[in-house]
Enzyme design. Structure first.
Site, short mmCIF file in Angstrom:
data_model
loop_
_atom_site.label_atom_id
_atom_site.label_comp_id
_atom_site.label_asym_id
_atom_site.label_seq_id
_atom_site.Cartn_x
_atom_site.Cartn_y
_atom_site.Cartn_z
N HIS A 57 2.39 4.76 -4.86
CA HIS A 57 2.96 5.93 -5.54
C HIS A 57 3.12 5.58 -7.02
O HIS A 57 2.75 4.46 -7.44
CB HIS A 57 4.28 6.33 -4.88
CG HIS A 57 5.23 5.19 -4.72
ND1 HIS A 57 5.80 4.54 -5.79
CD2 HIS A 57 5.69 4.55 -3.61
CE1 HIS A 57 6.59 3.57 -5.35
NE2 HIS A 57 6.53 3.54 -4.04
N GLU B 42 12.45 -2.69 -9.78
CA GLU B 42 13.90 -2.89 -9.63
C GLU B 42 14.46 -2.09 -8.46
O GLU B 42 15.60 -2.29 -8.08
CB GLU B 42 14.63 -2.48 -10.91
CG GLU B 42 14.45 -3.49 -12.02
CD GLU B 42 15.28 -3.15 -13.24
OE1 GLU B 42 15.77 -2.00 -13.33
OE2 GLU B 42 15.40 -4.02 -14.12
N GLY C 185 0.81 -1.21 0.00
CA GLY C 185 0.00 0.00 0.00
C GLY C 185 0.84 1.26 0.00
O GLY C 185 2.03 1.23 -0.36
N GLN D 248 15.21 -7.97 -3.60
CA GLN D 248 13.91 -8.63 -3.46
C GLN D 248 13.49 -9.29 -4.77
O GLN D 248 13.00 -10.42 -4.78
CB GLN D 248 12.86 -7.60 -3.02
CG GLN D 248 11.43 -8.08 -3.11
CD GLN D 248 10.45 -7.12 -2.48
OE1 GLN D 248 10.29 -7.10 -1.28
NE2 GLN D 248 9.79 -6.30 -3.29
N HIS E 256 4.55 2.13 -7.96
CA HIS E 256 3.58 1.02 -7.96
C HIS E 256 2.67 1.10 -9.18
O HIS E 256 2.36 0.10 -9.81
CB HIS E 256 2.67 1.11 -6.72
CG HIS E 256 3.36 0.91 -5.41
ND1 HIS E 256 3.43 1.89 -4.45
CD2 HIS E 256 4.00 -0.17 -4.89
CE1 HIS E 256 4.08 1.43 -3.40
NE2 HIS E 256 4.44 0.19 -3.64
O1 PAF Z 1 7.99 -4.59 -1.93
C1 PAF Z 1 7.04 -4.68 -1.12
O2 PAF Z 1 6.20 -3.79 -1.00
C2 PAF Z 1 6.92 -5.92 -0.26
O3 PAF Z 1 8.16 -6.39 0.12
C3 PAF Z 1 6.08 -7.04 -0.91
C4 PAF Z 1 6.74 -7.56 -2.16
C5 PAF Z 1 4.69 -6.52 -1.24
C6 PAF Z 1 5.93 -8.21 0.06
O4 PAF Z 1 5.28 -7.83 1.23
#
Ligand code: PAF
Length: 280
Positions: free
Chosen positions: A36, A150, A33, A155, A39
């Protein structure tokens, strides 16, 4: 129109099952959430590539190694839903803690190697939490494609490895970091910056760009670090968790950019941890 907000696993399954049966491609954009433009660029990429798009919003307690950090994390669900309206996504999956981790939940997904460095070293348990929740989100949504920024490059690598290792049939798609005009990488955490800290926050990216330019000319990290650290300190960054050059593939630590590499940084400014990475 506000897109359908789903809060219950059974309702999500009932929604997704006919899509799967009809052979539709499902794209998922996992988020915590405080949406921005970074996303929203992932949502746009998902809309362009998939028949159905699910955005997930869940502030995952398992990936926070600091209770205060979890408590402070911005929660802006109504505003998030409004920002998604123009994309006309098929569902916003907003589970609560009990839906995601019901009583008795006892499984952790843990990836070795890739998680030993960078945010894995400075935030113990963080990537176990990420991998656990992301594997659940992949399975809950039945996604064929999953879109990640990226900006969280480590991650991105971790979830790609996890999906491959667990035979989860999802394609992990990495999308470029979206920046403010002054270079600051967009992040939900930027909302936590005071007005004064927001002025100095772009120094992180500016310093990284200078270091990256010198690395491209063949310079060594050891020669560039003292000045870079001094500049960060002068801008008000108190702790630099890391400023490191690492191989793009596998994240091995490098002194010079002799193979495809990225420069990674995490640093604290007025109580807010900012991260960034750029290709060298
Ligand atoms: O990047 C994020 O916002 C979080 O690490 C994710 C991938 C939603 C996992 O909770």
């Amino acid at each position: 129109m506000i897109d359908p907000i789903i809060r219950d696993r059974a309702a999500l399954r009932a929604m997704v099952t006919p899509w799967k049966r009809a052979g539709e491609t499902i794209g998922v954009v996992p988020t915590m959430g405080a949406l921005h433009d970074g996303h929203l660029s992932l949502v746009a990429a998902a809309k362009a590539a998939c028949d159905r798009v699910i955005v997930t919003i869940f502030v995952n307690p398992k990936q926070f190694n600091n209770a205060q950090d979890l408590a402070n994390y911005p929660r802006t669900e109504e505003a998030d839903a409004r920002k998604l309206e123009r994309f006309d996504v098929d569902a916003i999956w907003v589970p609560d803690g009990d839906q995601m981790y019901p009583e008795g939940f006892a499984t952790t997904v843990s990836i070795s190697g890739l998680t030993d460095c960078l945010c894995g070293a400075t935030r113990p348990g963080h990537f176990d939490g990420v991998a656990t929740v992301v594997s659940k989100l992949f399975l809950q949504t039945g996604a064929d494609k999953a879109f990640f920024g990226e900006k969280d490059f480590q991650q991105l690598q971790v979830v790609t490895r996890m999906a491959a290792d667990l035979d989860i049939p999802v394609e992990v798609v990495g999308c470029p970091t979206i920046r403010e005009e002054d270079g600051l990488a967009m992040s939900s955490r930027n909302l936590l910056l005071s007005d004064r800290a927001r002025v100095y926050a772009p120094v992180l990216n500016a310093v990284m760009e200078n270091v990256a330019a010198a690395l491209r000319e063949g310079a060594a990290m050891a020669d560039l670090l003292p000045d870079a650290m001094k500049r960060l300190e002068r801008a008000g960054f108190t702790d630099v968790d890391y400023l490191e050059l690492r191989a793009t593939d596998g994240l091995a630590l490098l002194e010079r950019a002799e193979v495809p590499a990225r420069l990674f940084a995490a640093a604290w400014l007025a109580g807010v941890r900012l991260i960034d990475n750029i290709a060298v």
